[in-house]
Design an enzyme around this catalytic site. Sequence first.
Site, PDB file in Angstrom:
ATOM      1  N   GLU A 148       0.829  -1.206   0.000  1.00 34.38           N
ATOM      2  CA  GLU A 148       0.000   0.000   0.000  1.00 34.38           C
ATOM      3  C   GLU A 148       0.864   1.258   0.000  1.00 34.38           C
ATOM      4  O   GLU A 148       0.557   2.229  -0.701  1.00 34.38           O
ATOM      5  CB  GLU A 148      -0.908   0.018   1.230  1.00 34.38           C
ATOM      6  CG  GLU A 148      -1.958  -1.068   1.228  1.00 34.38           C
ATOM      7  CD  GLU A 148      -2.780  -1.047   2.487  1.00 34.38           C
ATOM      8  OE1 GLU A 148      -3.997  -0.776   2.388  1.00 34.38           O
ATOM      9  OE2 GLU A 148      -2.213  -1.287   3.571  1.00 34.38           O
TER      10      GLU A 148
ATOM     11  N   LYS B 139     -11.747   3.439   1.176  1.00 33.46           N
ATOM     12  CA  LYS B 139     -10.591   2.759   0.579  1.00 33.46           C
ATOM     13  C   LYS B 139     -11.147   1.626  -0.290  1.00 33.46           C
ATOM     14  O   LYS B 139     -11.536   0.579   0.211  1.00 33.46           O
ATOM     15  CB  LYS B 139      -9.705   2.214   1.692  1.00 33.46           C
ATOM     16  CG  LYS B 139      -8.458   1.514   1.236  1.00 33.46           C
ATOM     17  CD  LYS B 139      -7.768   0.895   2.447  1.00 33.46           C
ATOM     18  CE  LYS B 139      -6.319   1.268   2.471  1.00 33.46           C
ATOM     19  NZ  LYS B 139      -5.617   0.672   3.622  1.00 33.46           N
TER      20      LYS B 139
END
Length: 121
Positions: free
Chosen positions: A21, A99
Site C-alpha cells: 500500500e 478505501k
Amino acid sequence: MDKIMMNQLEFYGYHGVYPEETKLGQRFYVDLIMEMDLSKSAKSDNLNDTIDYGAVHDLVKSIMEGEPRNLVETLAEEISSSLLNEFSFIENVTVKVVKPDPPIPGHYESVAVEIMRSRSV
C-alpha cells in the site's frame, strides 16, 4: 442546520499498514457533510459569506496526497480537525474516507471510516 455536501472527492495516496500500500499507492474517496448557517450567503450571493469548495478540496487533497498514514481513521480525523480550524463557518462536519479494494483476504468492494466532529464551544 444547513449543509454543504461534497461527494466522492478522489485522491491517490500511499496510506495503509501493508508494504504494498505504501509502495504502490491506491485511490481513496472522501465524502464531506459540512453543517453551517447558510442564510447569509443565500441572501448575499457572495462567496465570502460561505465555504469556497475549491479551498475545501485543496485542504483535503493536501492531507490525502500528503504524508502517508497507517489508518483511514487518522486521515478522517485530520480532515475534520483541519476543516473546523480553517473554516469558521462550519459548526459540524462529517467525514467519510473510503478505501476501495483493500488488500485483505476475501473480496471487499471497499472499507470506509466515517466520523462526525463539532466545533468546541
